[in-house]
Design a protein around this motif. Structure first.
Motif, PDB file in Angstrom:
ATOM      1  N   UNK A 112       0.822  -1.216   0.000  1.00 33.21           N
ATOM      2  CA  UNK A 112       0.000   0.000   0.000  1.00 33.21           C
ATOM      3  C   UNK A 112       0.850   1.257   0.000  1.00 33.21           C
ATOM      4  N   UNK A 113       1.944   1.263   0.771  1.00 31.83           N
ATOM      5  CA  UNK A 113       2.766   2.467   0.844  1.00 31.83           C
ATOM      6  C   UNK A 113       3.431   2.782  -0.500  1.00 31.83           C
ATOM      7  N   UNK A 114       3.825   1.758  -1.227  1.00 29.80           N
ATOM      8  CA  UNK A 114       4.412   1.973  -2.550  1.00 29.80           C
ATOM      9  C   UNK A 114       3.346   2.477  -3.515  1.00 29.80           C
ATOM     10  N   UNK A 115       2.187   1.837  -3.500  1.00 29.61           N
ATOM     11  CA  UNK A 115       1.115   2.248  -4.405  1.00 29.61           C
ATOM     12  C   UNK A 115       0.652   3.676  -4.119  1.00 29.61           C
ATOM     13  N   UNK A 116       0.632   4.065  -2.839  1.00 31.06           N
ATOM     14  CA  UNK A 116       0.207   5.421  -2.487  1.00 31.06           C
ATOM     15  C   UNK A 116       1.179   6.466  -3.016  1.00 31.06           C
ATOM     16  N   UNK A 117       2.471   6.196  -2.896  1.00 36.37           N
ATOM     17  CA  UNK A 117       3.461   7.162  -3.391  1.00 36.37           C
ATOM     18  C   UNK A 117       3.399   7.284  -4.905  1.00 36.37           C
ATOM     19  N   UNK A 118       3.281   6.173  -5.594  1.00 33.81           N
ATOM     20  CA  UNK A 118       3.203   6.228  -7.050  1.00 33.81           C
ATOM     21  C   UNK A 118       1.947   6.979  -7.490  1.00 33.81           C
ATOM     22  N   UNK A 119       0.827   6.748  -6.797  1.00 30.58           N
ATOM     23  CA  UNK A 119      -0.400   7.482  -7.120  1.00 30.58           C
ATOM     24  C   UNK A 119      -0.202   8.976  -6.916  1.00 30.58           C
ATOM     25  N   UNK A 120       0.532   9.338  -5.868  1.00 32.19           N
ATOM     26  CA  UNK A 120       0.817  10.748  -5.601  1.00 32.19           C
ATOM     27  C   UNK A 120       1.706  11.332  -6.694  1.00 32.19           C
ATOM     28  N   UNK A 121       2.690  10.585  -7.154  1.00 35.93           N
ATOM     29  CA  UNK A 121       3.558  11.040  -8.240  1.00 35.93           C
ATOM     30  C   UNK A 121       2.752  11.258  -9.511  1.00 35.93           C
ATOM     31  N   UNK A 122       1.827  10.363  -9.796  1.00 34.74           N
ATOM     32  CA  UNK A 122       0.980  10.516 -10.985  1.00 34.74           C
ATOM     33  C   UNK A 122       0.090  11.756 -10.859  1.00 34.74           C
ATOM     34  N   UNK A 123      -0.471  11.950  -9.690  1.00 36.30           N
ATOM     35  CA  UNK A 123      -1.359  13.091  -9.469  1.00 36.30           C
ATOM     36  C   UNK A 123      -0.616  14.412  -9.650  1.00 36.30           C
ATOM     37  N   UNK A 124       0.613  14.484  -9.136  1.00 38.98           N
ATOM     38  CA  UNK A 124       1.379  15.731  -9.182  1.00 38.98           C
ATOM     39  C   UNK A 124       2.330  15.789 -10.381  1.00 38.98           C
TER      40      UNK A 124
ATOM     41  N   UNK B 290       3.502   2.776 -15.162  1.00 41.60           N
ATOM     42  CA  UNK B 290       2.543   3.693 -14.549  1.00 41.60           C
ATOM     43  C   UNK B 290       2.613   5.092 -15.164  1.00 41.60           C
ATOM     44  N   UNK B 291       3.517   5.291 -16.117  1.00 40.75           N
ATOM     45  CA  UNK B 291       3.606   6.578 -16.801  1.00 40.75           C
ATOM     46  C   UNK B 291       4.388   7.640 -16.059  1.00 40.75           C
ATOM     47  N   UNK B 292       5.202   7.253 -15.078  1.00 43.66           N
ATOM     48  CA  UNK B 292       6.055   8.212 -14.363  1.00 43.66           C
ATOM     49  C   UNK B 292       7.249   8.549 -15.244  1.00 43.66           C
ATOM     50  N   UNK B 293       7.514   9.837 -15.431  1.00 41.84           N
ATOM     51  CA  UNK B 293       8.666  10.206 -16.258  1.00 41.84           C
ATOM     52  C   UNK B 293       9.955   9.945 -15.497  1.00 41.84           C
ATOM     53  N   UNK B 294      10.836   9.195 -16.117  1.00 44.01           N
ATOM     54  CA  UNK B 294      12.154   8.929 -15.551  1.00 44.01           C
ATOM     55  C   UNK B 294      13.205   9.604 -16.422  1.00 44.01           C
ATOM     56  N   UNK B 295      14.159  10.226 -15.762  1.00 44.36           N
ATOM     57  CA  UNK B 295      15.190  11.004 -16.434  1.00 44.36           C
ATOM     58  C   UNK B 295      16.536  10.314 -16.235  1.00 44.36           C
ATOM     59  N   UNK B 296      17.189   9.870 -17.299  1.00 44.47           N
ATOM     60  CA  UNK B 296      18.471   9.182 -17.133  1.00 44.47           C
ATOM     61  C   UNK B 296      19.567  10.135 -16.678  1.00 44.47           C
ATOM     62  N   UNK B 297      20.182   9.797 -15.558  1.00 41.18           N
ATOM     63  CA  UNK B 297      21.272  10.602 -15.016  1.00 41.18           C
ATOM     64  C   UNK B 297      22.280   9.708 -14.332  1.00 41.18           C
ATOM     65  N   UNK B 298      23.445  10.266 -13.983  1.00 38.80           N
ATOM     66  CA  UNK B 298      24.527   9.412 -13.501  1.00 38.80           C
ATOM     67  C   UNK B 298      25.149   9.825 -12.176  1.00 38.80           C
ATOM     68  N   UNK B 299      25.102  11.113 -11.811  1.00 36.70           N
ATOM     69  CA  UNK B 299      25.851  11.611 -10.646  1.00 36.70           C
ATOM     70  C   UNK B 299      27.342  11.355 -10.840  1.00 36.70           C
ATOM     71  N   UNK B 300      27.789  11.451 -12.073  1.00 35.18           N
ATOM     72  CA  UNK B 300      29.162  11.119 -12.445  1.00 35.18           C
ATOM     73  C   UNK B 300      29.543  12.044 -13.597  1.00 35.18           C
ATOM     74  N   UNK B 301      30.792  11.999 -14.035  1.00 36.42           N
ATOM     75  CA  UNK B 301      31.221  12.912 -15.103  1.00 36.42           C
ATOM     76  C   UNK B 301      32.021  12.235 -16.210  1.00 36.42           C
ATOM     77  N   UNK B 302      32.079  10.909 -16.220  1.00 37.60           N
ATOM     78  CA  UNK B 302      32.945  10.234 -17.184  1.00 37.60           C
ATOM     79  C   UNK B 302      32.294  10.006 -18.540  1.00 37.60           C
ATOM     80  N   UNK B 303      30.963  10.087 -18.617  1.00 42.45           N
ATOM     81  CA  UNK B 303      30.274   9.753 -19.859  1.00 42.45           C
ATOM     82  C   UNK B 303      30.010   8.271 -20.003  1.00 42.45           C
TER      83      UNK B 303
END
Length: 675
Positions: free
Chosen positions: A475-487, A561-574
């Motif tokens: 339930x806690x996972x589903x609630x957060x994902x629903x909140x992400x979709x709403x916002x 679920x249609x949540x936008x995910x942005x590919x990132x690395x927290x790194x600088x090597x490419x």
């Protein structure tokens, strides 16, 4: 001066061998953003050296003890290092040479070799003091170059003589150990005075007030080098460039086109078209045969922390746009301008301003307000300086999030960040987060109690110890994902850095590093064959690996679920950008969609899709040429033959050769005018 006991030194020749007839103690401070975050104490007694090195910055840092025995030439015949590495991984490293035989062990493994005389040993977890030792030995060497153990070679280059206060020093660069040159200052007697870095400076005790001068010196030295490299590696043309015989990736259809030609004039795409039968390019055009390869819009790293030297690594990896999520503001503003003007090599940089709270765990970059009105003023400062986003960090006051987000939104800025300690992701979303940075910052909200402190390395260890058994249908996972979709809340995943931390094992090469690691300098190779954490037992070891798979499962769920995910690395090597995309595909997202997520979707999120993110007439010329078909397997992005950024042409093979890295693909061949 910081010497507690007078040194009775002699120079060996004119080459600055640091020798002692009596005991001496050298003390250093580690400074980040004008604050002391660590120390190094080196006790030297004749041929014996004992070092204590400790750093605590952003809730982490190495803590090691070293013991060295030096021979008459100053080269270690025994070197022992024990303690903890950056994230708390156990360090137990040793090098020994005796009677023509050398043996070593470290996190990256163990080995031995016959050598009549000891070679200079490159440590895996040594302190910065080692670079002073390396420099003194290189000063004595022919051509200032030495073969080293376990393998590879180091080279020393003298950069500049100067003074720090009343102390004369010489700046040197050491290459061959890591991806970028290590810059250090030696005093006249050959002792280490400072090791320079844009984020942390090691400086002799008593000279902490000179850190700003030292960082300016370090930056000027690096910029001078990079300006020359930009002139040599960036190919500029005043005539049209025609790239023939290529297939273009279309993010709308997620397919490759028929074979076409793409023409670029200066920094814009002029046309994308099928050539008529028998067509001959005009005589004034530069022509490149794509050999049936794929032309793809430039890749993105949506979580970077740029340095002057990161630009070349990004370009070589086909990354033409990055989003900087926290940096020294003066450096970042200047770097962005220099790149935009073509003075320095690098991708387009979209700036996010970091705001942090005051605590013993504070990050030493960005801005730290003492009051809420000051925090609001910081938001306005970032907006006035062209930052498009606010990033909130670990120690920020949770009660300030909502008013800071309101002001940022009023000014047209997005709000993202780590979830501050003692705040849940759900509350952060309700209080105004448009995006959460790092997948673990999302998952921690389902794993920890309200009083557990995520400013510590718990933000890593909880992911290994608890995430493995997380029920993604709870339930806690589903609630957060629903909140992400709403916002419409996005997630900047940086899954690659979670894999790197959770799946690191001493002596083993991770799957994401295997395709390129043997091309790298020896120091970087060794660094990547390490474990960042300790395991109490086999079960915990397995739990960390299961946790990686659990995060991939979550990524697939968020995608569905249609949540936008942005590919990132927290790194600088490419290189980690390539692995991040591979992990998206490994999670179950089709390769063709991953390409869209890494190109067009990033630009649409940033608001620049009208001019970037796809290959079409009228758009800015940011793209890469690959020999394979990345719509089937995104790993094809590792084999880049050509990169164009804002109309400037780069060949990754040339960049890698200039950086001391073995290239991964042959350069595309030009014909026609080359002026």
């Amino acid at each position: 001066m910081s010497r507690k006991i007078t040194r009775l030194g002699v120079l060996i020749g004119a080459l600055c061998m640091h020798a002692w007839a009596g005991a001496a103690t050298d003390e250093y401070s580690v400074i980040s953003a004008k604050e002391k975050v660590g120390s190094l104490i080196a006790n030297v007694d004749s041929t014996k050296v004992e070092i204590t090195y400790e750093v605590s910055n952003n809730g982490r840092g190495p803590k090691v003890r070293e013991q060295l025995t030096l021979n008459d030439a100053g080269i270690p015949t025994q070197w022992t290092i024990k303690g903890k590495s950056l994230f708390g991984g156990a360090v137990d490293e040793q090098f020994t040479w005796q009677r023509g035989s050398a043996q070593w062990r470290a996190q990256d493994g163990k080995g031995s070799a016959r050598m009549s005389q000891p070679k200079l040993y490159i440590t895996n977890d040594g302190s910065p003091w080692s670079y002073g030792l390396y420099a003194r030995m290189l000063l004595k060497a022919k051509d200032r170059t030495l073969d080293v153990a376990p393998s590879g070679s180091l080279r020393l280059e003298e950069l500049q003589k100067t003074h720090v206060g009343d102390v004369p020093v010489t700046a040197y660069a050491i290459t061959g150990a890591n991806l970028s040159p290590e810059i250090l200052l030696l005093a006249a007697d050959g002792s280490l005075f400072a090791k320079l870095d844009s984020r942390e400076v090691l400086v002799r005790k008593g000279f902490e007030s000179k850190v700003e001068q030292l960082q300016t010196l370090e930056r000027n030295l690096r910029v001078t080098r990079l300006k020359e490299m930009q002139q040599r590696l960036a190919h500029r043309f005043d005539t049209p460039i025609r790239i023939r015989n290529v297939r273009v990736y279309d993010p709308q259809t997620e397919k490759l086109s028929d074979v076409v030609s793409v023409v670029v004039y200066r920094n814009r795409i002029s046309s994308v078209s099928v050539e008529p039968a028998g067509f001959k390019p005009p005589a004034d055009e530069v022509v490149i045969d794509g050999n049936g390869g794929t032309l793809l819009a430039g890749l993105h790293d949506m979580h970077s922390h740029n340095s002057d030297e990161s630009g070349l690594f990004y370009l070589a990896a086909g990354v033409t746009t990055v989003r900087d999520l926290g940096n020294d503001n003066a450096l970042l503003l200047d770097l962005t301008q220099r790149i935009d003007q073509g003075e320095l090599p690098g991708p387009r940089i979209v700036r996010a301003g970091l705001i942090e709270g005051r605590s013993s765990y504070s990050a030493r970059i960005g801005r730290i307000p003492e009051t809420l009105p000051e925090a609001i003023d910081i938001v306005r400062w970032y907006s006035d300086h062209g930052y498009r986003q606010m990033k909130i960090y670990n120690s920020f006051n949770p009660d300030w999030v909502a008013p800071v987000a309101t002001e940022a939104h009023r000014l047209g800025m997005r709000v993202s960040g780590h979830v501050p300690a003692f705040m849940s992701p759900d509350r952060a979303i309700r209080d105004g987060y448009d995006e959460i940075n790092h997948i673990n910052q999302l998952v921690l909200g389902w794993l920890i109690g309200p009083q557990e402190d995520t400013r510590t390395t718990l933000r890593l260890t909880a992911m290994g110890e608890r995430a493995a058994t997380l029920d993604l249908n709870s339930e806690k996972v589903r609630n957060t994902i629903a909140l992400m979709k709403e916002h419409k809340t996005a997630l900047d995943t940086t899954m690659v850095i979670l894999e790197r931390l959770l799946a690191s094992r001493a002596g083993k090469v991770q799957a994401g590093d295997a395709p390129y690691l043997d091309h790298m300098p020896i120091g970087y190779q060794r660094y990547r064959k390490r474990s960042f954490v300790d395991f109490k037992n086999h079960e915990e070891d397995e739990a960390y690996l299961i946790s990686v798979e659990k995060q991939l499962e979550l990524m697939k769920k968020l995608y569905s679920e249609g949540i936008q995910m942005l590919p990132g690395t927290d790194d600088t090597t490419g290189f980690t950008v390539h692995r991040e995309l591979e992990l998206y595909q490994k999670a179950g997202i089709p390769a063709a969609r991953v390409l869209r997520m890494a190109t067009y979707d990033c630009e649409k999120y940033l608001g620049f899709e009208q001019s970037l993110g796809s290959i079409a007439a009228g758009k800015l010329a940011d793209f890469i040429l690959l020999p394979g078909d990345p719509t089937k397997d995104v790993s094809a992005v590792r084999q880049i033959r050509l990169v164009m950024k804002d109309g400037l042409l780069y060949f990754p093979s040339e960049i890698y050769e200039a950086l001391g890295i073995k290239p991964f693909a042959e350069a595309a061949v030009l014909s026609g005018p080359t002026s």
